[in-house]
Motif scaffolding. Structure first.
Motif, PDB file in Angstrom:
ATOM      1  N   ASN A 153     -28.249 -29.620  29.072  1.00  0.00           N
ATOM      2  CA  ASN A 153     -26.849 -29.194  29.102  1.00  0.00           C
ATOM      3  C   ASN A 153     -26.519 -28.405  27.846  1.00  0.00           C
ATOM      4  O   ASN A 153     -27.217 -28.501  26.838  1.00  0.00           O
ATOM      5  N   VAL A 154     -25.433 -27.667  27.914  1.00  0.00           N
ATOM      6  CA  VAL A 154     -24.938 -26.938  26.754  1.00  0.00           C
ATOM      7  C   VAL A 154     -23.448 -27.224  26.607  1.00  0.00           C
ATOM      8  O   VAL A 154     -22.727 -27.320  27.595  1.00  0.00           O
ATOM      9  N   HIS A 155     -23.034 -27.404  25.371  1.00  0.00           N
ATOM     10  CA  HIS A 155     -21.621 -27.641  25.066  1.00  0.00           C
ATOM     11  C   HIS A 155     -21.232 -26.760  23.894  1.00  0.00           C
ATOM     12  O   HIS A 155     -22.018 -26.579  22.959  1.00  0.00           O
ATOM     13  N   ILE A 156     -20.026 -26.252  23.935  1.00  0.00           N
ATOM     14  CA  ILE A 156     -19.502 -25.436  22.842  1.00  0.00           C
ATOM     15  C   ILE A 156     -18.264 -26.124  22.300  1.00  0.00           C
ATOM     16  O   ILE A 156     -17.384 -26.540  23.055  1.00  0.00           O
ATOM     17  N   PHE A 157     -18.221 -26.235  20.980  1.00  0.00           N
ATOM     18  CA  PHE A 157     -17.085 -26.876  20.314  1.00  0.00           C
ATOM     19  C   PHE A 157     -16.471 -25.906  19.319  1.00  0.00           C
ATOM     20  O   PHE A 157     -17.192 -25.169  18.637  1.00  0.00           O
ATOM     21  N   ASP A 158     -15.167 -25.937  19.211  1.00  0.00           N
ATOM     22  CA  ASP A 158     -14.474 -25.076  18.251  1.00  0.00           C
ATOM     23  C   ASP A 158     -14.207 -25.820  16.945  1.00  0.00           C
ATOM     24  O   ASP A 158     -13.259 -25.540  16.239  1.00  0.00           O
ATOM     25  N   HIS A 159     -15.065 -26.757  16.664  1.00  0.00           N
ATOM     26  CA  HIS A 159     -14.978 -27.526  15.426  1.00  0.00           C
ATOM     27  C   HIS A 159     -16.368 -28.109  15.139  1.00  0.00           C
ATOM     28  O   HIS A 159     -17.285 -27.954  15.929  1.00  0.00           O
ATOM     29  N   HIS A 160     -16.486 -28.756  14.035  1.00  0.00           N
ATOM     30  CA  HIS A 160     -17.756 -29.368  13.635  1.00  0.00           C
ATOM     31  C   HIS A 160     -17.887 -30.716  14.338  1.00  0.00           C
ATOM     32  O   HIS A 160     -17.417 -31.720  13.841  1.00  0.00           O
ATOM     33  N   GLN A 161     -18.519 -30.739  15.491  1.00  0.00           N
ATOM     34  CA  GLN A 161     -18.653 -31.948  16.302  1.00  0.00           C
ATOM     35  C   GLN A 161     -19.782 -32.841  15.804  1.00  0.00           C
ATOM     36  O   GLN A 161     -19.633 -34.036  15.686  1.00  0.00           O
ATOM     37  N   ASN A 162     -20.935 -32.242  15.543  1.00  0.00           N
ATOM     38  CA  ASN A 162     -22.137 -32.970  15.149  1.00  0.00           C
ATOM     39  C   ASN A 162     -22.748 -32.319  13.912  1.00  0.00           C
ATOM     40  O   ASN A 162     -22.395 -31.198  13.546  1.00  0.00           O
ATOM     41  N   GLU A 163     -23.713 -32.986  13.317  1.00  0.00           N
ATOM     42  CA  GLU A 163     -24.478 -32.390  12.230  1.00  0.00           C
ATOM     43  C   GLU A 163     -25.343 -31.283  12.829  1.00  0.00           C
ATOM     44  O   GLU A 163     -26.078 -31.512  13.781  1.00  0.00           O
ATOM     45  N   ALA A 164     -25.258 -30.086  12.282  1.00  0.00           N
ATOM     46  CA  ALA A 164     -26.012 -28.953  12.817  1.00  0.00           C
ATOM     47  C   ALA A 164     -27.447 -28.976  12.306  1.00  0.00           C
ATOM     48  O   ALA A 164     -27.699 -29.276  11.143  1.00  0.00           O
ATOM     49  N   ASN A 165     -28.390 -28.658  13.196  1.00  0.00           N
ATOM     50  CA  ASN A 165     -29.789 -28.488  12.802  1.00  0.00           C
ATOM     51  C   ASN A 165     -29.986 -27.135  12.117  1.00  0.00           C
ATOM     52  O   ASN A 165     -30.886 -26.964  11.311  1.00  0.00           O
ATOM     53  N   CYS A 166     -29.131 -26.209  12.491  1.00  0.00           N
ATOM     54  CA  CYS A 166     -29.233 -24.842  11.998  1.00  0.00           C
ATOM     55  C   CYS A 166     -27.832 -24.239  12.002  1.00  0.00           C
ATOM     56  O   CYS A 166     -27.137 -24.298  13.017  1.00  0.00           O
ATOM     57  N   THR A 167     -27.406 -23.684  10.872  1.00  0.00           N
ATOM     58  CA  THR A 167     -26.097 -23.035  10.788  1.00  0.00           C
ATOM     59  C   THR A 167     -26.300 -21.570  10.446  1.00  0.00           C
ATOM     60  O   THR A 167     -27.020 -21.239   9.502  1.00  0.00           O
ATOM     61  N   LEU A 168     -25.681 -20.717  11.247  1.00  0.00           N
ATOM     62  CA  LEU A 168     -25.758 -19.278  11.031  1.00  0.00           C
ATOM     63  C   LEU A 168     -24.420 -18.804  10.484  1.00  0.00           C
ATOM     64  O   LEU A 168     -23.372 -19.097  11.071  1.00  0.00           O
ATOM     65  N   LYS A 169     -24.462 -18.082   9.374  1.00  0.00           N
ATOM     66  CA  LYS A 169     -23.255 -17.545   8.752  1.00  0.00           C
ATOM     67  C   LYS A 169     -23.353 -16.029   8.777  1.00  0.00           C
ATOM     68  O   LYS A 169     -24.348 -15.457   8.311  1.00  0.00           O
ATOM     69  N   MET A 170     -22.325 -15.406   9.341  1.00  0.00           N
ATOM     70  CA  MET A 170     -22.316 -13.944   9.427  1.00  0.00           C
ATOM     71  C   MET A 170     -20.897 -13.449   9.660  1.00  0.00           C
ATOM     72  O   MET A 170     -20.012 -14.237  10.007  1.00  0.00           O
ATOM     73  N   LYS A 171     -20.701 -12.160   9.464  1.00  0.00           N
ATOM     74  CA  LYS A 171     -19.408 -11.555   9.768  1.00  0.00           C
ATOM     75  C   LYS A 171     -19.244 -11.494  11.275  1.00  0.00           C
ATOM     76  O   LYS A 171     -20.219 -11.429  12.029  1.00  0.00           O
ATOM     77  N   GLU A 172     -17.995 -11.485  11.707  1.00  0.00           N
ATOM     78  CA  GLU A 172     -17.710 -11.454  13.143  1.00  0.00           C
ATOM     79  C   GLU A 172     -18.345 -10.241  13.812  1.00  0.00           C
ATOM     80  O   GLU A 172     -18.912 -10.352  14.899  1.00  0.00           O
ATOM     81  N   LYS A 173     -18.284  -9.076  13.177  1.00  0.00           N
ATOM     82  CA  LYS A 173     -18.868  -7.871  13.791  1.00  0.00           C
ATOM     83  C   LYS A 173     -20.378  -8.035  13.979  1.00  0.00           C
ATOM     84  O   LYS A 173     -20.936  -7.575  14.974  1.00  0.00           O
ATOM     85  N   ASN A 174     -21.036  -8.726  13.041  1.00  0.00           N
ATOM     86  CA  ASN A 174     -22.474  -8.959  13.184  1.00  0.00           C
ATOM     87  C   ASN A 174     -22.769  -9.997  14.261  1.00  0.00           C
ATOM     88  O   ASN A 174     -23.796  -9.914  14.940  1.00  0.00           O
ATOM     89  N   PHE A 175     -21.884 -10.959  14.430  1.00  0.00           N
ATOM     90  CA  PHE A 175     -22.020 -11.940  15.514  1.00  0.00           C
ATOM     91  C   PHE A 175     -21.969 -11.231  16.866  1.00  0.00           C
ATOM     92  O   PHE A 175     -22.777 -11.508  17.752  1.00  0.00           O
ATOM     93  N   ARG A 176     -21.047 -10.296  17.001  1.00  0.00           N
ATOM     94  CA  ARG A 176     -20.956  -9.522  18.247  1.00  0.00           C
ATOM     95  C   ARG A 176     -22.249  -8.733  18.485  1.00  0.00           C
ATOM     96  O   ARG A 176     -22.770  -8.713  19.603  1.00  0.00           O
ATOM     97  N   LYS A 177     -22.758  -8.091  17.442  1.00  0.00           N
ATOM     98  CA  LYS A 177     -24.010  -7.333  17.558  1.00  0.00           C
ATOM     99  C   LYS A 177     -25.173  -8.257  17.911  1.00  0.00           C
ATOM    100  O   LYS A 177     -26.047  -7.891  18.699  1.00  0.00           O
ATOM    101  N   PHE A 178     -25.190  -9.442  17.307  1.00  0.00           N
ATOM    102  CA  PHE A 178     -26.230 -10.438  17.581  1.00  0.00           C
ATOM    103  C   PHE A 178     -26.251 -10.784  19.068  1.00  0.00           C
ATOM    104  O   PHE A 178     -27.309 -10.817  19.701  1.00  0.00           O
ATOM    105  N   LEU A 179     -25.076 -11.024  19.656  1.00  0.00           N
ATOM    106  CA  LEU A 179     -24.999 -11.368  21.077  1.00  0.00           C
ATOM    107  C   LEU A 179     -25.429 -10.216  21.977  1.00  0.00           C
ATOM    108  O   LEU A 179     -26.006 -10.431  23.035  1.00  0.00           O
ATOM    109  N   LEU A 180     -25.129  -9.002  21.548  1.00  0.00           N
ATOM    110  CA  LEU A 180     -25.466  -7.832  22.351  1.00  0.00           C
ATOM    111  C   LEU A 180     -26.913  -7.399  22.176  1.00  0.00           C
ATOM    112  O   LEU A 180     -27.376  -6.479  22.833  1.00  0.00           O
TER     113      LEU A 180
END
Length: 118
Positions: free
Chosen positions: A55-82
């Motif tokens: 399953n996959v779940h998306i949270f708009d807050h820190h729900q659990n301890e992350a195994n991996c955290t990615l930090k980037m600008k919003e414009k780069n996040f959009r490019k990453f998805l595309l």
């Protein structure tokens, strides 16, 4: 222009969730919690993408301890998805910062490339 380029960030996460729910095969065996910090987004900048038991779940807050955290600008996040931002190059040039398991970040890039977000 694609819907990812035009959409608000909360709508982008709805699009991601919808696409991932349409086809669960690519993440069927993945157990990981990804954190996303969009460093230039004022409204809300922390999101989590959790893969567990097929399953996959998306949270708009820190729900659990992350195994991996990615930090980037919003414009780069959009490019990453595309698929317009190579995570290795972005990491080496400082456009992407990764905390935790870097291997999981690379795995996520490969997983997301199996979906069309444009």
């Amino acid at each position: 222009m694609s819907m990812i380029e035009e959409a608000k960030i909360t709508d982008i996460w709805r699009i991601i969730e919808s696409k991932l729910h349409e086809n669960g095969e690519p993440y069927q065996d993945l157990t990981a919690t990804y954190g996303f910090q969009l460093i230039d987004h004022d409204d809300h900048n922390m999101w989590q993408l959790v893969f567990e038991d097929g399953n996959v779940h998306i949270f708009d807050h820190h729900q659990n301890e992350a195994n991996c955290t990615l930090k980037m600008k919003e414009k780069n996040f959009r490019k990453f998805l595309l698929g317009d931002l190579n995570s290795t190059t972005a990491f080496m040039t400082g456009k992407l910062k990764v905390e935790g398991n870097i291997g999981l970040a690379l795995k996520l890039e490969g997983l997301l490339k199996q979906y069309k977000f444009s």
